[in-house]
Design an enzyme around this catalytic site. Structure first.
Site, mmCIF file in Angstrom:
data_model
loop_
_atom_site.group_PDB
_atom_site.id
_atom_site.type_symbol
_atom_site.label_atom_id
_atom_site.label_comp_id
_atom_site.label_asym_id
_atom_site.label_seq_id
_atom_site.Cartn_x
_atom_site.Cartn_y
_atom_site.Cartn_z
ATOM 1 N N ASP A 241 0.826 -1.217 0.000
ATOM 2 C CA ASP A 241 0.000 0.000 0.000
ATOM 3 C C ASP A 241 0.849 1.251 0.000
ATOM 4 O O ASP A 241 0.392 2.316 -0.412
ATOM 5 C CB ASP A 241 -0.936 -0.004 1.207
ATOM 6 C CG ASP A 241 -1.941 -1.129 1.058
ATOM 7 O OD1 ASP A 241 -1.596 -2.276 1.385
ATOM 8 O OD2 ASP A 241 -3.042 -0.857 0.557
ATOM 9 N N LYS A 252 -0.696 -5.264 4.061
ATOM 10 C CA LYS A 252 -1.719 -5.807 4.960
ATOM 11 C C LYS A 252 -1.095 -6.472 6.187
ATOM 12 O O LYS A 252 -0.085 -7.159 6.095
ATOM 13 C CB LYS A 252 -2.565 -6.823 4.168
ATOM 14 C CG LYS A 252 -3.699 -7.479 4.912
ATOM 15 C CD LYS A 252 -4.639 -6.528 5.570
ATOM 16 C CE LYS A 252 -5.265 -5.521 4.631
ATOM 17 N NZ LYS A 252 -5.978 -4.426 5.323
HETATM 18 O O1 MRU Z 1 -7.213 -3.219 3.217
HETATM 19 P P1 MRU Z 1 -7.039 -3.584 1.768
HETATM 20 O O2 MRU Z 1 -7.806 -4.799 1.368
HETATM 21 O O3 MRU Z 1 -7.299 -2.400 0.858
HETATM 22 O O4 MRU Z 1 -5.504 -3.929 1.671
HETATM 23 C C1 MRU Z 1 -4.963 -4.291 0.436
HETATM 24 C C2 MRU Z 1 -3.581 -4.772 0.513
HETATM 25 O O5 MRU Z 1 -2.969 -4.811 1.560
HETATM 26 C C3 MRU Z 1 -2.916 -5.122 -0.776
HETATM 27 O O6 MRU Z 1 -1.925 -6.073 -0.562
HETATM 28 C C4 MRU Z 1 -2.284 -3.858 -1.364
HETATM 29 O O7 MRU Z 1 -3.243 -2.842 -1.487
HETATM 30 C C5 MRU Z 1 -1.693 -4.098 -2.684
HETATM 31 S S1 MRU Z 1 -2.991 -4.195 -3.909
HETATM 32 C C6 MRU Z 1 -2.301 -4.428 -5.424
#
Ligand code: MRU
Length: 369
Positions: A241, A252
């Site tokens: 992210d 995550k």
């Molecule tokens: O909380 P989320 O579901 O939005 O978290 C998403 C993630 O952690 C993904 O691994 C990250 O956004 C990379 S998406 C290509």
């Protein structure tokens, strides 16, 4: 990617050039529901409630949110309000701020009469570029999987959360190399971390891989270390992210523990990312804001009951406190390499600058020159 033989993106504009649709991820894998994005408030709500999620996708949806706001009133005040509203939805993924900055830069110097068309054009460009970026990530990551595919058994890849096409506009980041390896005839098998509390792995990654015919097995979040000790994981690929200029990776919650286990077991740990996930203003991951979400995501779990109804059930005693940190930071030293659209590079300031030299800080000018 295809669902039921039909090609979908996770967000798109209809042929009228104005109506925006997205796939509601809170209902997957049980129900495939397409919803219309009615206005900027609905865009903010869809991001906040995680009907759309995944770093690149929330940037793309926010861009369309700005376009919808402009369609309603193309004033500077509305542009500013749309930006503030959308930026406040989720704090960790840098793609959100990146997309909003890009929309602002594209619109501020436009006359009001041009702003609606310019906003849709820019949002569409963000989406199209995300697709080509993810395809390039896939091609670079494919080489790593190909190199790991020496023996006859499938290459076993562990992934966390969902960094697939549904988290982007198409293809995905961590999953793009896997789709390309599968399509190239390289036998792959994916260990899918369920990814509590919202189970993006069990619900979304498993759904995506299944729809594309990629063999996979869902595991509980704590199983990865055991599998690595037994030699059952050849490599890990995750998304991010926000990755700092120094190569620290925020992703995550639980990603860090997988990277530690991978390091201890000499399993290569790769992070796939587009340039839109790099925060060039931060050197260390310690300063990344970590989203804390509602406790009820931890104290309950959502699934489908025997009658086919989507229900939520409690999993903790009444009154127990719960904490819900949504992301963690994996230090650069635990990361084998970053897979970007420009190639594969070490997770370090030098590695990133070798691919993105335009981000190098300007040399400070000598006094008087
Ligand atoms: O909380 P989320 O579901 O939005 O978290 C998403 C993630 O952690 C993904 O691994 C990250 O956004 C990379 S998406 C290509």
């Amino acid at each position: 990617m295809k669902i039921g033989g039909k090609h979908y993106r996770s967000v798109w504009v209809e042929s009228d050039g104005r109506t925006v649709f997205y796939i509601d991820q809170t209902l997957l894998p049980f129900e495939f529901k397409v919803r219309q994005l009615a206005n900027v408030g609905a865009a903010a709500q869809a991001i906040r409630t995680m009907q759309v999620r995944g770093a690149p996708l929330i940037g793309a949806v926010a861009a369309f949110g700005v376009a919808l706001a402009m369609a309603n009133d193309a004033s500077d005040a509305t542009l500013e309000h749309a930006r503030d509203l959308l930026l406040a939805t989720r704090p960790t993924a840098i793609n959100l701020a990146w997309a909003l900055d890009r929309m602002g830069n594209a619109l501020l110097n436009q006359p009001r009469t041009e702003r609606v068309a310019a906003a849709y054009r820019e949002a569409q460009a963000i989406c199209d570029e995300d697709v080509t970026t993810c395809q390039a990530i896939g091609r670079h990551g494919l080489q790593l999987i190909r190199a790991a595919a020496g023996s006859k058994r499938p290459v076993n890849i562990l992934t966390h959360c969902n960094a697939g096409w549904i988290a982007c506009v198409d293809w995905g980041t961590a999953l793009a190399p896997i789709y390309m390896a599968h399509d190239a005839g390289i036998p792959v098998h994916v260990w899918v971390d369920e990814t509590r509390p919202r189970n993006q792995g069990a619900r979304l990654t498993a759904w995506e891989l299944g729809a594309h015919g990629v063999p996979h097995t869902v595991i509980v979040d704590s199983a990865g270390g055991h599998l690595m000790q037994r030699g059952l994981v050849d490599l890990c690929i995750v998304g991010t992210d926000r990755t700092t200029a120094g190569g620290d990776v925020c992703n995550k919650i639980g990603t860090y523990l997988k990277a530690l286990a991978a390091h201890d077991n000499n399993v290569p740990f790769y992070v796939a990312l587009p340039h839109t996930s790099i925060d060039w203003t931060l050197e260390s991951g310690a300063s990344i804001p970590i989203e804390e979400r509602a406790a009820n995501e931890v104290t309950s779990i959502t699934g489908r009951d025997a009658a086919g109804k989507i229900v939520s059930v409690a999993v903790t005693p009444d009154g127990s406190a719960a904490a819900n940190f949504a992301f963690d930071v994996t230090p650069a030293r635990l990361i084998g390499a970053l897979i970007t659209e420009r190639g594969v590079t070490p997770a370090s300031a030098e590695g990133l600058l070798s691919l993105y030299p335009e981000q190098a800080p300007e040399p400070t000018k000598e006094r008087g020159k």
